[in-house]
Design a protein around this motif. Sequence first.
Motif: not given
Length: 393
Positions: A43-53
Amino acid sequence: MNHDHNTKKETDTIRNDFNRDVWCLFGIAVDNLTLQSTRGEIYSRVRHKRKTVLSTLNVNLLILSMRNTEFRFALCNSDLCTVDGSPLLRIARWLGLPLQELVAGSSLTQELLEKNAEKRLSIFLLGGRGAIPQRAMKRINSKGGGLNAVGALDPGSGTVEELSRENVLMEINRCKPDILLVALGAFKGTKWIGHNLGRLDATVISYLGATINFLAGTVRRAPLYIQQMGVEWCWRIIQEPKLFSRYLSDGLTLLKFLAVKFVRYGYHCRRLKKKYQGRPADLDVQIEQSEDKLILHFGRSLCFNGHNAAREVFISTVMKQKSIILDFQKTEYADSVFMALLLLLCKHQRRNNKQVRVIHVSEQFGNLLSFYNIDMSFSALGVLSLNKQENFK
């Protein structure tokens, strides 16, 4: 202004990466997360638009990474990596790694689906055969929980390049999903993600294997008590007998690998751990700097667990965007946290197209690197010259 924003975003990404609670397991940096904390991380990475593999390390993926350098690179290049498989969790704990619990891809997807949240996460399903992706999409949306399936596509069969057709990527990017679930087979799916990562407009991207079949209801997950007993693999074999040969081959390969590692290096590494644990860590890293490179001279005992100042050395080193030389002339021991952070350092250098070179590795420290399987990951990440006798000139 945009350049400053991008620079800050890149700096935040590097800092967040090195501040993960990571430990080295078989030469892979794995995150010490629970199912709930992984959900919060997504949720945090989606909120901050941090592309994550996101990778979920199980025995099959580990064995594939031992057999194929390209596959090991994909695992090392992950932004999050959880332990998925009770054998690996048991081995990690036996080695003294404080990993909290299994975070399987299917369990994580179920957690995201069933727990309501302020914002439903959009998910795109890529892979599965025939009607499976569409069926999974309908079942997700009928739940009305924390996931909203915005697209589903079976790209067919073929090579990674053939499955990376423009119309496939356009269909995914049109939906701009928070999560892209890739189910193309372990090797092909992982390779597909690496091949297309820069062209995908999705935030969290993961190969999650059989998860799409669970979502579609074509394969049932084991009851919770069987999962908790750590024998879900038995349930999978009963439902899909063709998995037996793969599980047997992977299990025997892992046992052989463990036997070789512990016969060659086990006593030596346990002796070093006993000698240096509890002693003050030698974390004073001496840094030489020139116009195009940095030389990091490490101390005798590198126990990074809980030492944030030591992490700052790696963060500032990567942010300088120079070639790096790692000098281990004095080093005798390093803990699992240091080994994991070392892998993150090499990962970011590779992303920045900057070289990493290792020099002055003693036989004692070289044995430790081999025990942790770091030498195999160094090869995958393009680290140069792990030569025990070489001097820097």
